[in-house]
Design a protein around this motif. Structure first.
Motif, PDB file in Angstrom:
ATOM      1  N   LYS A 153       0.827  -1.218   0.000  1.00  0.00           N
ATOM      2  CA  LYS A 153       0.000   0.000   0.000  1.00  0.00           C
ATOM      3  C   LYS A 153       0.855   1.258   0.000  1.00  0.00           C
ATOM      4  O   LYS A 153       0.320   2.357  -0.095  1.00  0.00           O
ATOM      5  N   CYS A 161      -8.192  -0.217   0.120  1.00  0.00           N
ATOM      6  CA  CYS A 161      -8.214   1.126  -0.474  1.00  0.00           C
ATOM      7  C   CYS A 161      -8.472   2.238   0.543  1.00  0.00           C
ATOM      8  O   CYS A 161      -8.178   3.401   0.268  1.00  0.00           O
ATOM      9  N   CYS A 220      -6.317   5.410   1.718  1.00  0.00           N
ATOM     10  CA  CYS A 220      -6.055   6.587   0.868  1.00  0.00           C
ATOM     11  C   CYS A 220      -7.308   7.231   0.290  1.00  0.00           C
ATOM     12  O   CYS A 220      -7.222   8.311  -0.276  1.00  0.00           O
ATOM     13  N   HIS A 221      -8.438   6.553   0.314  1.00  0.00           N
ATOM     14  CA  HIS A 221      -9.635   7.103  -0.340  1.00  0.00           C
ATOM     15  C   HIS A 221     -10.829   7.104   0.600  1.00  0.00           C
ATOM     16  O   HIS A 221     -11.018   6.157   1.358  1.00  0.00           O
ATOM     17  N   PRO A 273      -8.112  11.123  -4.356  1.00  0.00           N
ATOM     18  CA  PRO A 273      -9.435  11.718  -4.590  1.00  0.00           C
ATOM     19  C   PRO A 273     -10.541  10.931  -3.886  1.00  0.00           C
ATOM     20  O   PRO A 273     -10.446   9.712  -3.767  1.00  0.00           O
ATOM     21  N   LYS A 287     -18.362   9.127 -12.722  1.00  0.00           N
ATOM     22  CA  LYS A 287     -17.251   9.713 -13.487  1.00  0.00           C
ATOM     23  C   LYS A 287     -16.596   8.691 -14.422  1.00  0.00           C
ATOM     24  O   LYS A 287     -16.317   8.986 -15.566  1.00  0.00           O
ATOM     25  N   PRO A 321      -2.297   2.515 -12.231  1.00  0.00           N
ATOM     26  CA  PRO A 321      -2.599   3.861 -11.708  1.00  0.00           C
ATOM     27  C   PRO A 321      -1.868   4.984 -12.453  1.00  0.00           C
ATOM     28  O   PRO A 321      -2.399   6.083 -12.579  1.00  0.00           O
ATOM     29  N   GLY A 336      -3.195   7.336 -15.985  1.00  0.00           N
ATOM     30  CA  GLY A 336      -3.784   8.671 -16.017  1.00  0.00           C
ATOM     31  C   GLY A 336      -3.796   9.209 -14.604  1.00  0.00           C
ATOM     32  O   GLY A 336      -4.512   8.692 -13.766  1.00  0.00           O
ATOM     33  N   SER A 348      -4.710  11.817 -11.820  1.00  0.00           N
ATOM     34  CA  SER A 348      -5.723  12.862 -11.651  1.00  0.00           C
ATOM     35  C   SER A 348      -5.069  14.224 -11.426  1.00  0.00           C
ATOM     36  O   SER A 348      -4.096  14.336 -10.691  1.00  0.00           O
ATOM     37  N   SER A 390       2.268   7.468 -10.409  1.00  0.00           N
ATOM     38  CA  SER A 390       1.188   7.861  -9.502  1.00  0.00           C
ATOM     39  C   SER A 390       1.571   7.594  -8.045  1.00  0.00           C
ATOM     40  O   SER A 390       2.340   6.680  -7.747  1.00  0.00           O
ATOM     41  N   MET A 407      -0.582   6.482  -6.196  1.00  0.00           N
ATOM     42  CA  MET A 407      -1.323   5.244  -5.921  1.00  0.00           C
ATOM     43  C   MET A 407      -0.445   4.071  -6.360  1.00  0.00           C
ATOM     44  O   MET A 407       0.025   4.033  -7.484  1.00  0.00           O
ATOM     45  N   PRO A 408      -0.201   3.124  -5.431  1.00  0.00           N
ATOM     46  CA  PRO A 408       0.721   2.043  -5.762  1.00  0.00           C
ATOM     47  C   PRO A 408       0.221   1.159  -6.898  1.00  0.00           C
ATOM     48  O   PRO A 408      -0.964   0.882  -7.002  1.00  0.00           O
ATOM     49  N   LEU A 455      -1.841  -3.323  -6.631  1.00  0.00           N
ATOM     50  CA  LEU A 455      -2.740  -3.581  -5.496  1.00  0.00           C
ATOM     51  C   LEU A 455      -3.589  -4.826  -5.714  1.00  0.00           C
ATOM     52  O   LEU A 455      -4.031  -5.462  -4.768  1.00  0.00           O
TER      53      LEU A 455
HETATM   54  C1  HEC Z   1      -1.271   4.833  -1.087  1.00  0.00           C
HETATM   55  C2  HEC Z   1      -2.490   5.490  -1.425  1.00  0.00           C
HETATM   56  C3  HEC Z   1      -3.512   4.843  -2.336  1.00  0.00           C
HETATM   57  C4  HEC Z   1      -4.079   3.584  -2.210  1.00  0.00           C
HETATM   58  C5  HEC Z   1      -3.760   2.482  -1.206  1.00  0.00           C
HETATM   59  C6  HEC Z   1      -5.090   3.517  -3.236  1.00  0.00           C
HETATM   60  N1  HEC Z   1      -5.127   4.689  -3.963  1.00  0.00           N
HETATM   61 FE1  HEC Z   1      -6.341   5.119  -5.516  1.00  0.00          FE
HETATM   62  N2  HEC Z   1      -5.415   6.905  -5.795  1.00  0.00           N
HETATM   63  C7  HEC Z   1      -4.429   7.412  -4.969  1.00  0.00           C
HETATM   64  C8  HEC Z   1      -4.003   8.705  -5.483  1.00  0.00           C
HETATM   65  C9  HEC Z   1      -2.957   9.621  -4.866  1.00  0.00           C
HETATM   66  C10 HEC Z   1      -4.757   8.947  -6.649  1.00  0.00           C
HETATM   67  C11 HEC Z   1      -4.656  10.173  -7.565  1.00  0.00           C
HETATM   68  C12 HEC Z   1      -3.506  10.022  -8.508  1.00  0.00           C
HETATM   69  C13 HEC Z   1      -3.866   9.202  -9.698  1.00  0.00           C
HETATM   70  O1  HEC Z   1      -4.911   9.468 -10.319  1.00  0.00           O
HETATM   71  O2  HEC Z   1      -3.092   8.305 -10.035  1.00  0.00           O
HETATM   72  C14 HEC Z   1      -5.643   7.788  -6.812  1.00  0.00           C
HETATM   73  C15 HEC Z   1      -6.580   7.652  -7.842  1.00  0.00           C
HETATM   74  C16 HEC Z   1      -7.544   6.659  -7.889  1.00  0.00           C
HETATM   75  C17 HEC Z   1      -8.640   6.612  -8.839  1.00  0.00           C
HETATM   76  C18 HEC Z   1      -8.951   7.651  -9.926  1.00  0.00           C
HETATM   77  C19 HEC Z   1      -9.837   8.707  -9.281  1.00  0.00           C
HETATM   78  C20 HEC Z   1     -10.361   9.754 -10.229  1.00  0.00           C
HETATM   79  O3  HEC Z   1     -11.106  10.634  -9.732  1.00  0.00           O
HETATM   80  O4  HEC Z   1     -10.040   9.708 -11.421  1.00  0.00           O
HETATM   81  C21 HEC Z   1      -9.367   5.487  -8.561  1.00  0.00           C
HETATM   82  C22 HEC Z   1     -10.629   4.992  -9.268  1.00  0.00           C
HETATM   83  C23 HEC Z   1      -8.723   4.832  -7.433  1.00  0.00           C
HETATM   84  N3  HEC Z   1      -7.634   5.571  -7.066  1.00  0.00           N
HETATM   85  C24 HEC Z   1      -9.171   3.647  -6.863  1.00  0.00           C
HETATM   86  C25 HEC Z   1      -8.480   2.967  -5.864  1.00  0.00           C
HETATM   87  C26 HEC Z   1      -8.863   1.653  -5.384  1.00  0.00           C
HETATM   88  C27 HEC Z   1     -10.082   0.876  -5.853  1.00  0.00           C
HETATM   89  C28 HEC Z   1      -7.940   1.298  -4.448  1.00  0.00           C
HETATM   90  C29 HEC Z   1      -7.850  -0.019  -3.679  1.00  0.00           C
HETATM   91  C30 HEC Z   1      -7.676  -1.195  -4.495  1.00  0.00           C
HETATM   92  C31 HEC Z   1      -7.000   2.402  -4.320  1.00  0.00           C
HETATM   93  N4  HEC Z   1      -7.364   3.376  -5.202  1.00  0.00           N
HETATM   94  C32 HEC Z   1      -5.910   2.417  -3.442  1.00  0.00           C
HETATM   95  C33 HEC Z   1      -3.905   6.827  -3.855  1.00  0.00           C
HETATM   96  C34 HEC Z   1      -4.180   5.521  -3.429  1.00  0.00           C
END
Ligand code: HEC
Length: 367
Positions: free
Chosen positions: A194, A243, A246-247, A258, A266, A279, A282, A284, A338, A340-341, A344
């Motif tokens: 994570k 998730c 972070c969300h 976000p 969206k 991740p 694209g 954000s 990103s 985001m790792p 996952l």
């Molecule tokens: C360590 C932090 C982290 C974790 C854990 C994480 N995310 Fe994210 N996520 C982010 C960040 C920061 C962004 C924005 C940057 C990007 O778009 O890559 C993002 C972007 C996203 C977006 C795009 C959002 C948009 O408005 O376009 C989605 C969908 C998403 N994550 C889903 C998930 C899901 C489902 C999980 C679990 C499986 C998860 N994330 C786990 C940090 C995280």
């Protein structure tokens, strides 16, 4: 300006027959906040009483933390400890823990960490690490291997170290120096999986076995996955497992990436799969990651949530915003990937991935 506030304060103090009602307290509170260098410890009981009543009413709000810090209200330590436990690992919990550490309440924290109640200890440890205070991490690390503590506490300590970069770094050091017991490798791999720091994830993979896709068979193409229907209720539990650090969705989760409360309006299913599987495809807008080297030798990884001539606010994992004068930042580097790792999906089965997307697709704007 300052002079006129002083006058206002004097007028308040000497006004005859003042009632200690809320409006009065609020006025005193606002007035002293505007006086440069106001020393609460030297103030009258009347002012102290007013401040205490206002703090009680604002407990846990941003104003509360600001005032406790500014006026060094060490009397609030029991309240801060309760907040650090109750809001374990959140921005508020981290702020409370940071204040306790700054106040030098190490003895109080150690006593609380010796509590018999596991969830209490786990929550406090998460707040201590999330505070990004070196002393906070140092208090938690010994619990990973403490022989007097039980297996649940060892695991809670490992999980807690995932609440901040300094914590992740310490956990990596333990693993590298072979001090991390085998039984804790699975919990540790979940922490690294994570982590929003790609270098750390790579380093970790060299010393502990990171889980491969739970089903291990390669996933079908996204277009095919997107045609499947899953179980949204089960998807929610997957979200809460992987998730939520972070969300936010509604009122669950931590606000770092976000908010996903309306993500189904969206992004269509195929884009949701891509967002999880790749991740960096694209990133954000506004969430581009930076690595920053600070004057004090620490490194921050996060995104810039606001920037003015005298302050750079950096959001770091855990939902915490760290504020620094621009002069503190020696170097900043935009990350190519990103925050985001990647990878996952390794923490879930193919079925669970489909369920997770079903859950996300159903999160829509109210019609
Ligand atoms: C360590 C932090 C982290 C974790 C854990 C994480 N995310 Fe994210 N996520 C982010 C960040 C920061 C962004 C924005 C940057 C990007 O778009 O890559 C993002 C972007 C996203 C977006 C795009 C959002 C948009 O408005 O376009 C989605 C969908 C998403 N994550 C889903 C998930 C899901 C489902 C999980 C679990 C499986 C998860 N994330 C786990 C940090 C995280």
């Amino acid at each position: 300006m300052v002079v006129s506030f002083r006058v206002a304060l004097l007028a308040l103090l000497f006004a005859p027959c003042v009632r200690a009602d809320e409006a009065q307290d609020a006025t005193i509170f606002e007035t002293i906040q505007r006086i440069d260098g106001f020393d609460l410890s030297q103030a009258s009981d009347k002012i102290k009483g007013a401040v205490n009543r206002v703090l009680k009413a604002k407990l846990g709000e941003p104003d509360y933390f600001e005032a406790v810090r500014r006026f060094q209200v060490t009397d609030q330590s029991p309240e801060l400890l309760a907040l650090a436990v109750e809001k374990g690992g959140s921005a508020e919990g981290a702020e409370a823990a940071k204040l306790l550490l700054d106040f030098g309440q190490d003895a109080m924290l150690k006593e609380a960490l010796a509590d018999k109640d596991e969830p209490t200890v786990a929550a406090l440890m998460a707040s201590l690490v999330a505070s990004n205070h070196a002393k906070g991490v140092a208090l938690v690390v010994p619990f990973v291997t403490d022989e007097a503590a039980g297996a649940a506490t060892h695991r809670a300590a490992v999980t807690a170290l995932g609440f901040g970069r300094e914590g992740e770094q310490s956990l990596l050091e333990l693993a590298k120096s072979k001090k991390l017991p085998e039984a804790l490798h699975v919990a540790a791999s979940a922490v690294f999986l994570k982590s929003s720091d790609p270098t750390l994830r790579e380093e970790a993979a060299k010393v502990i076995a990171m889980p491969t896709a739970a089903g291990s068979a390669p996933l079908p193409p996204v277009a095919e996955l997107a045609k499947r229907n899953g179980d949204a209720a089960n998807g929610k539990t997957v979200f809460q497992r992987i998730c939520f650090t972070c969300h936010q969705v509604g009122d669950i989760g931590i606000n770092f990436g976000p908010a996903l409360s309306e993500i189904g309006s969206k992004l269509p299913k195929d884009a949701l799969f891509t967002a999880i599987l790749d991740p960096s495809a694209g990133i954000s807008f506004g969430f581009e990651g930076y690595e920053m080297k600070l004057k004090d030798g620490t490194t921050l990884v996060g995104f810039i949530s606001s920037e003015t001539a005298d302050e750079v606010a950096v959001s770091v994992p855990g939902g915490i915003v760290l504020r620094h004068p621009p002069g503190d930042i020696l170097e900043r580097k935009k990350l190519p990937v990103s925050l985001m790792p990647q990878g996952l999906q390794a923490g879930m089965t193919e079925e669970e991935l489909v369920d997770l997307v079903e859950f996300l697709a159903g999160l829509r704007k109210p019609e």
